[in-house]
Design an enzyme around this catalytic site. Sequence first.
Site, PDB file in Angstrom:
ATOM      1  CG  ASN A   1      -1.701   1.260   1.406  1.00 23.83           C
ATOM      2  OD1 ASN A   1      -1.765   2.080   0.492  1.00 23.83           O
ATOM      3  ND2 ASN A   1      -2.301   1.438   2.571  1.00 23.83           N
ATOM      4  CD1 TRP A   2       3.489   1.136  -2.771  1.00 24.78           C
ATOM      5  CD2 TRP A   2       3.803   2.431  -4.567  1.00 24.78           C
ATOM      6  NE1 TRP A   2       4.377   0.496  -3.591  1.00 24.78           N
ATOM      7  CE2 TRP A   2       4.593   1.266  -4.704  1.00 24.78           C
ATOM      8  CE3 TRP A   2       3.829   3.389  -5.575  1.00 24.78           C
ATOM      9  CZ2 TRP A   2       5.399   1.050  -5.811  1.00 24.78           C
ATOM     10  CZ3 TRP A   2       4.631   3.168  -6.682  1.00 24.78           C
ATOM     11  CH2 TRP A   2       5.415   2.012  -6.789  1.00 24.78           C
ATOM     12  CE  LYS A   3      -0.014   3.349   4.763  1.00 23.44           C
ATOM     13  NZ  LYS A   3       0.192   3.435   6.193  1.00 23.44           N
TER      14      LYS A   3
ATOM     15  CG  HIS B   1      -5.557   2.013   5.426  1.00 22.40           C
ATOM     16  ND1 HIS B   1      -5.077   2.975   6.282  1.00 22.40           N
ATOM     17  CD2 HIS B   1      -4.539   1.140   5.210  1.00 22.40           C
ATOM     18  CE1 HIS B   1      -3.805   2.692   6.562  1.00 22.40           C
ATOM     19  NE2 HIS B   1      -3.454   1.591   5.925  1.00 22.40           N
TER      20      HIS B   1
ATOM     21  CD  GLU C   1      -2.671   5.643   6.690  1.00 27.08           C
ATOM     22  OE1 GLU C   1      -2.703   5.622   5.442  1.00 27.08           O
ATOM     23  OE2 GLU C   1      -1.749   5.135   7.355  1.00 27.08           O
TER      24      GLU C   1
ATOM     25  CD  GLU D   1      -2.921  -2.170   7.544  1.00 27.60           C
ATOM     26  OE1 GLU D   1      -1.875  -2.467   6.961  1.00 27.60           O
ATOM     27  OE2 GLU D   1      -3.510  -1.095   7.369  1.00 27.60           O
TER      28      GLU D   1
ATOM     29  N   GLY E   1       3.221   2.743  10.558  1.00 26.29           N
ATOM     30  CA  GLY E   1       4.166   3.841  10.325  1.00 26.29           C
ATOM     31  C   GLY E   1       4.943   4.259  11.554  1.00 26.29           C
TER      32      GLY E   1
ATOM     33  CB  SER F   1       6.049  -1.333  11.736  1.00 26.95           C
ATOM     34  OG  SER F   1       5.650   0.013  11.966  1.00 26.95           O
TER      35      SER F   1
ATOM     36  N   GLY G   1       3.118  -0.992   4.158  1.00 20.93           N
ATOM     37  CA  GLY G   1       3.108   0.416   3.777  1.00 20.93           C
ATOM     38  C   GLY G   1       4.505   0.881   3.395  1.00 20.93           C
ATOM     39  N   GLY G   2       5.179   1.564   4.321  1.00 13.99           N
ATOM     40  CA  GLY G   2       6.467   2.193   4.052  1.00 13.99           C
ATOM     41  C   GLY G   2       7.477   1.285   3.364  1.00 13.99           C
TER      42      GLY G   2
END
Length: 250
Positions: free
Chosen positions: A9-11, A93, A95, A165, A171, A210, A231-232
């Site tokens: 997931n590149w957000k 998600h 966010e 999640e 993150g 993470s 993610g990251g």
Amino acid sequence: MRRTLVAGNWKMFGTRQLVRDVIGELRAMAHGATEVVICPPYPYLGPAADMVAGSALCLGGQDLHVAVEGAFTGAVSGAMLRDMGCAYVIVGHSERRQYFAESDELVATKAEAAIREGLRPIVCVGENEAEREAGRQFVVVERQLAAVTARLGASAMTQTVVAYEPVWAIGTGRTATPGQAQEIHAFLRGQLRRLDANVAESVRVLYGGSVKASNARELFAQQDIDGGLVGGASLGAVEFAAICMAAQGM
Ligand code: 13P
């Protein structure tokens, strides 16, 4: 046996160059044992679709609007994602829940819209830090999942993926321990079993928060962890490829 799934997931990060770097790296190593999904921001879906063509990789959207089409400036429908070659779409998600005020009800409607358009929803659930500190993690994920299972029913649920999640791990570099994650995954599997035994055995439950190359193998080795929502670490071609390798080594 469930096929392992790793989704990146590149957000709201990335460039066209990153699409070339990450997909270029992954094309070489992806094979059938693990499914790898890239979820770039909408503008990059076209270039990404060209690059995944003919490979074992596939694409997902990060969100969708519930309508098929309409006057909803800035929104993207499931039909459009499908048209661009997506097979998956993330819904619920944390966010989206936090910054776009998405309710359990709306998340369920989005999951339903995804299924209607032939997309597999990746339904995210997870407690925040205060909820975990209050010991409410089971209650929270049960409520979030129940909204979706009640709406979709057993047959459509077989088309979904569930992602646990924990918000406090997203993150932050604070990954849930394999034991903490497995405990919630087993609980979610139990909730799915209450709906239907078949669903419980076939639905993949991913862990996100993470995930890195250094902790992926241990997380993915847990009985009820069927892959990761990353993610990251999915923004680095070499790091993400190493996570996919960890999944393939299961
Ligand atoms: P990080 O891997 O950056 O913690 O993000 C997890 C996530 O939110 C994936 O959807």
